[in-house]
Design a protein around this motif. Structure first.
Motif, PDB file in Angstrom:
ATOM      1  N   GLU A  72      15.331  20.070 -14.561  1.00 32.96           N
ATOM      2  CA  GLU A  72      16.169  18.923 -14.898  1.00 32.96           C
ATOM      3  C   GLU A  72      17.130  19.371 -15.988  1.00 32.96           C
ATOM      4  OE1 GLU A  72      14.364  15.052 -15.338  1.00 32.96           O
ATOM      5  OE2 GLU A  72      12.533  15.841 -14.445  1.00 32.96           O
ATOM      6  N   LYS A  73      18.383  19.516 -15.626  1.00 34.29           N
ATOM      7  CA  LYS A  73      19.386  19.990 -16.564  1.00 34.29           C
ATOM      8  C   LYS A  73      20.042  18.805 -17.255  1.00 34.29           C
ATOM      9  CE  LYS A  73      23.370  22.981 -17.002  1.00 34.29           C
ATOM     10  NZ  LYS A  73      24.282  23.899 -16.337  1.00 34.29           N
ATOM     11  N   GLU A  74      20.002  18.857 -18.571  1.00 36.02           N
ATOM     12  CA  GLU A  74      20.630  17.801 -19.357  1.00 36.02           C
ATOM     13  C   GLU A  74      22.145  17.975 -19.329  1.00 36.02           C
ATOM     14  OE1 GLU A  74      18.989  15.264 -20.684  1.00 36.02           O
ATOM     15  OE2 GLU A  74      17.114  16.089 -19.938  1.00 36.02           O
ATOM     16  N   SER A  75      22.848  16.944 -19.721  1.00 36.27           N
ATOM     17  CA  SER A  75      24.313  16.983 -19.691  1.00 36.27           C
ATOM     18  C   SER A  75      24.888  17.914 -20.758  1.00 36.27           C
ATOM     19  CB  SER A  75      24.879  15.583 -19.856  1.00 36.27           C
ATOM     20  OG  SER A  75      24.436  15.014 -21.068  1.00 36.27           O
ATOM     21  N   GLN A  76      24.131  18.140 -21.826  1.00 37.19           N
ATOM     22  CA  GLN A  76      24.634  19.046 -22.866  1.00 37.19           C
ATOM     23  C   GLN A  76      24.108  20.461 -22.619  1.00 37.19           C
ATOM     24  OE1 GLN A  76      22.992  16.996 -26.213  1.00 37.19           O
ATOM     25  NE2 GLN A  76      21.283  18.410 -26.395  1.00 37.19           N
ATOM     26  N   ASN A  77      24.875  21.438 -23.005  1.00 38.78           N
ATOM     27  CA  ASN A  77      24.479  22.826 -22.829  1.00 38.78           C
ATOM     28  C   ASN A  77      23.466  23.232 -23.895  1.00 38.78           C
ATOM     29  OD1 ASN A  77      26.097  23.293 -20.604  1.00 38.78           O
ATOM     30  ND2 ASN A  77      27.850  23.869 -21.854  1.00 38.78           N
ATOM     31  N   CYS A  78      22.569  24.119 -23.514  1.00 34.70           N
ATOM     32  CA  CYS A  78      21.534  24.599 -24.421  1.00 34.70           C
ATOM     33  C   CYS A  78      21.950  25.969 -24.956  1.00 34.70           C
ATOM     34  CB  CYS A  78      20.207  24.711 -23.682  1.00 34.70           C
ATOM     35  SG  CYS A  78      18.890  25.373 -24.727  1.00 34.70           S
ATOM     36  N   SER A  79      21.909  26.116 -26.251  1.00 34.89           N
ATOM     37  CA  SER A  79      22.289  27.392 -26.861  1.00 34.89           C
ATOM     38  C   SER A  79      21.146  28.402 -26.844  1.00 34.89           C
ATOM     39  CB  SER A  79      22.745  27.161 -28.309  1.00 34.89           C
ATOM     40  OG  SER A  79      21.662  26.659 -29.080  1.00 34.89           O
ATOM     41  N   GLN A  80      19.961  27.983 -26.415  1.00 33.99           N
ATOM     42  CA  GLN A  80      18.783  28.856 -26.426  1.00 33.99           C
ATOM     43  C   GLN A  80      18.552  29.576 -25.103  1.00 33.99           C
ATOM     44  OE1 GLN A  80      17.002  29.475 -29.288  1.00 33.99           O
ATOM     45  NE2 GLN A  80      18.728  28.312 -30.135  1.00 33.99           N
ATOM     46  N   ASN A  81      19.442  29.402 -24.143  1.00 35.47           N
ATOM     47  CA  ASN A  81      19.328  30.043 -22.835  1.00 35.47           C
ATOM     48  C   ASN A  81      17.947  29.772 -22.215  1.00 35.47           C
ATOM     49  OD1 ASN A  81      20.123  31.446 -20.631  1.00 35.47           O
ATOM     50  ND2 ASN A  81      20.059  33.457 -21.580  1.00 35.47           N
ATOM     51  N   CYS A  82      17.609  28.515 -22.108  1.00 29.67           N
ATOM     52  CA  CYS A  82      16.274  28.114 -21.640  1.00 29.67           C
ATOM     53  C   CYS A  82      15.933  28.590 -20.223  1.00 29.67           C
ATOM     54  CB  CYS A  82      16.057  26.620 -21.792  1.00 29.67           C
ATOM     55  SG  CYS A  82      17.273  25.582 -20.984  1.00 29.67           S
ATOM     56  N   PRO A  83      16.871  28.710 -19.273  1.00 31.25           N
ATOM     57  CA  PRO A  83      16.475  29.245 -17.965  1.00 31.25           C
ATOM     58  C   PRO A  83      15.924  30.671 -18.060  1.00 31.25           C
ATOM     59  CG  PRO A  83      18.566  28.120 -17.752  1.00 31.25           C
ATOM     60  CD  PRO A  83      18.265  28.218 -19.221  1.00 31.25           C
ATOM     61  N   THR A  84      16.477  31.473 -18.948  1.00 33.72           N
ATOM     62  CA  THR A  84      15.967  32.834 -19.133  1.00 33.72           C
ATOM     63  C   THR A  84      14.578  32.815 -19.756  1.00 33.72           C
ATOM     64  OG1 THR A  84      18.210  33.689 -19.369  1.00 33.72           O
ATOM     65  CG2 THR A  84      16.439  35.071 -20.219  1.00 33.72           C
ATOM     66  N   GLN A  85      14.367  31.915 -20.701  1.00 36.16           N
ATOM     67  CA  GLN A  85      13.043  31.785 -21.307  1.00 36.16           C
ATOM     68  C   GLN A  85      12.008  31.369 -20.263  1.00 36.16           C
ATOM     69  OE1 GLN A  85      12.825  29.663 -25.078  1.00 36.16           O
ATOM     70  NE2 GLN A  85      15.028  29.965 -25.333  1.00 36.16           N
ATOM     71  N   TRP A  86      12.381  30.431 -19.409  1.00 34.49           N
ATOM     72  CA  TRP A  86      11.482  29.978 -18.341  1.00 34.49           C
ATOM     73  C   TRP A  86      11.173  31.120 -17.384  1.00 34.49           C
ATOM     74  CZ3 TRP A  86       7.788  27.111 -16.995  1.00 34.49           C
ATOM     75  CH2 TRP A  86       7.492  26.859 -15.667  1.00 34.49           C
ATOM     76  N   GLN A  87      12.190  31.897 -17.020  1.00 37.39           N
ATOM     77  CA  GLN A  87      12.001  33.027 -16.112  1.00 37.39           C
ATOM     78  C   GLN A  87      11.064  34.061 -16.732  1.00 37.39           C
ATOM     79  OE1 GLN A  87      13.402  33.005 -12.939  1.00 37.39           O
ATOM     80  NE2 GLN A  87      11.885  34.585 -12.656  1.00 37.39           N
ATOM     81  N   THR A  88      11.160  34.266 -18.024  1.00 39.17           N
ATOM     82  CA  THR A  88      10.270  35.192 -18.722  1.00 39.17           C
ATOM     83  C   THR A  88       8.817  34.724 -18.634  1.00 39.17           C
ATOM     84  OG1 THR A  88      12.040  35.833 -20.232  1.00 39.17           O
ATOM     85  CG2 THR A  88       9.787  36.280 -20.952  1.00 39.17           C
ATOM     86  N   ILE A  89       8.607  33.445 -18.813  1.00 40.51           N
ATOM     87  CA  ILE A  89       7.246  32.888 -18.701  1.00 40.51           C
ATOM     88  C   ILE A  89       6.704  33.074 -17.280  1.00 40.51           C
ATOM     89  CG2 ILE A  89       5.922  30.723 -18.719  1.00 40.51           C
ATOM     90  CD1 ILE A  89       7.819  29.824 -21.032  1.00 40.51           C
ATOM     91  N   LEU A  90       7.531  32.782 -16.274  1.00 46.46           N
ATOM     92  CA  LEU A  90       7.098  32.963 -14.885  1.00 46.46           C
ATOM     93  C   LEU A  90       6.800  34.424 -14.582  1.00 46.46           C
ATOM     94  CD1 LEU A  90       9.459  30.653 -12.796  1.00 46.46           C
ATOM     95  CD2 LEU A  90       7.016  30.356 -13.217  1.00 46.46           C
ATOM     96  N   ASN A  91       7.670  35.321 -15.031  1.00 53.44           N
ATOM     97  CA  ASN A  91       7.448  36.748 -14.799  1.00 53.44           C
ATOM     98  C   ASN A  91       6.136  37.209 -15.397  1.00 53.44           C
ATOM     99  OD1 ASN A  91       9.846  37.027 -13.399  1.00 53.44           O
ATOM    100  ND2 ASN A  91      10.993  37.772 -15.153  1.00 53.44           N
ATOM    101  N   GLN A  92       5.836  36.777 -16.613  1.00 52.08           N
ATOM    102  CA  GLN A  92       4.580  37.165 -17.257  1.00 52.08           C
ATOM    103  C   GLN A  92       3.381  36.625 -16.482  1.00 52.08           C
ATOM    104  OE1 GLN A  92       4.145  39.293 -19.981  1.00 52.08           O
ATOM    105  NE2 GLN A  92       2.090  39.213 -19.143  1.00 52.08           N
ATOM    106  N   HIS A  93       3.488  35.397 -16.026  1.00 57.96           N
ATOM    107  CA  HIS A  93       2.395  34.800 -15.248  1.00 57.96           C
ATOM    108  C   HIS A  93       2.123  35.618 -13.983  1.00 57.96           C
ATOM    109  CE1 HIS A  93      -0.028  31.948 -13.022  1.00 57.96           C
ATOM    110  NE2 HIS A  93       0.852  32.007 -12.042  1.00 57.96           N
ATOM    111  N   TYR A  94       3.178  35.969 -13.255  1.00 58.40           N
ATOM    112  CA  TYR A  94       2.982  36.710 -12.007  1.00 58.40           C
ATOM    113  C   TYR A  94       2.578  38.151 -12.253  1.00 58.40           C
ATOM    114  CZ  TYR A  94       4.363  32.611  -9.532  1.00 58.40           C
ATOM    115  OH  TYR A  94       4.395  31.336  -9.048  1.00 58.40           O
ATOM    116  N   GLN A  95       3.011  38.746 -13.345  1.00 57.16           N
ATOM    117  CA  GLN A  95       2.527  40.086 -13.689  1.00 57.16           C
ATOM    118  C   GLN A  95       1.038  40.044 -13.969  1.00 57.16           C
ATOM    119  OE1 GLN A  95       4.933  41.543 -16.918  1.00 57.16           O
ATOM    120  NE2 GLN A  95       6.727  41.845 -15.624  1.00 57.16           N
ATOM    121  N   ASP A  96       0.579  39.006 -14.688  1.00 55.78           N
ATOM    122  CA  ASP A  96      -0.850  38.835 -14.946  1.00 55.78           C
ATOM    123  C   ASP A  96      -1.619  38.668 -13.638  1.00 55.78           C
ATOM    124  OD1 ASP A  96      -0.273  38.985 -17.647  1.00 55.78           O
ATOM    125  OD2 ASP A  96      -0.502  36.816 -18.006  1.00 55.78           O
ATOM    126  N   CYS A  97      -1.067  37.889 -12.715  1.00 62.65           N
ATOM    127  CA  CYS A  97      -1.727  37.695 -11.408  1.00 62.65           C
ATOM    128  C   CYS A  97      -1.832  39.009 -10.647  1.00 62.65           C
ATOM    129  CB  CYS A  97      -0.953  36.677 -10.572  1.00 62.65           C
ATOM    130  SG  CYS A  97      -1.067  34.978 -11.149  1.00 62.65           S
TER     131      CYS A  97
END
Length: 70
Positions: free
Chosen positions: A27-52
């Motif tokens: 769910e993308k908010e109307s304002q832009n995020c300066s923290q690059n949250c999609p990249t942070q989310w992708q990092t979490i997913l990558n770590q999860h699948y590497q653990d699997c």
């Protein structure tokens, strides 16, 4: 206003009929995020699948060693 994107993946094994499902909702908010949250989310997913993958490989190795000793 939110822009909502949903991705749903499904897999059912034709041999044992196990079912796997993955639902990702973005769910993308109307304002832009300066923290690059999609990249942070992708990092979490990558770590999860590497653990699997690591756990799966360790289990396969343990099963193979058990078969060799039997």
């Amino acid at each position: 206003m939110n822009n909502k994107i949903e991705k749903q993946l499904n897999f059912t094994c034709s041999h044992c009929f196990s079912t796997f499902q993955l639902l990702e909702i973005h769910e993308k908010e109307s304002q832009n995020c300066s923290q690059n949250c999609p990249t942070q989310w992708q990092t979490i997913l990558n770590q999860h699948y590497q653990d699997c993958i690591i756990l799966n490989l360790a289990q396969e190795q343990a099963n193979q060693e058990k078969e060799e000793h039997d």
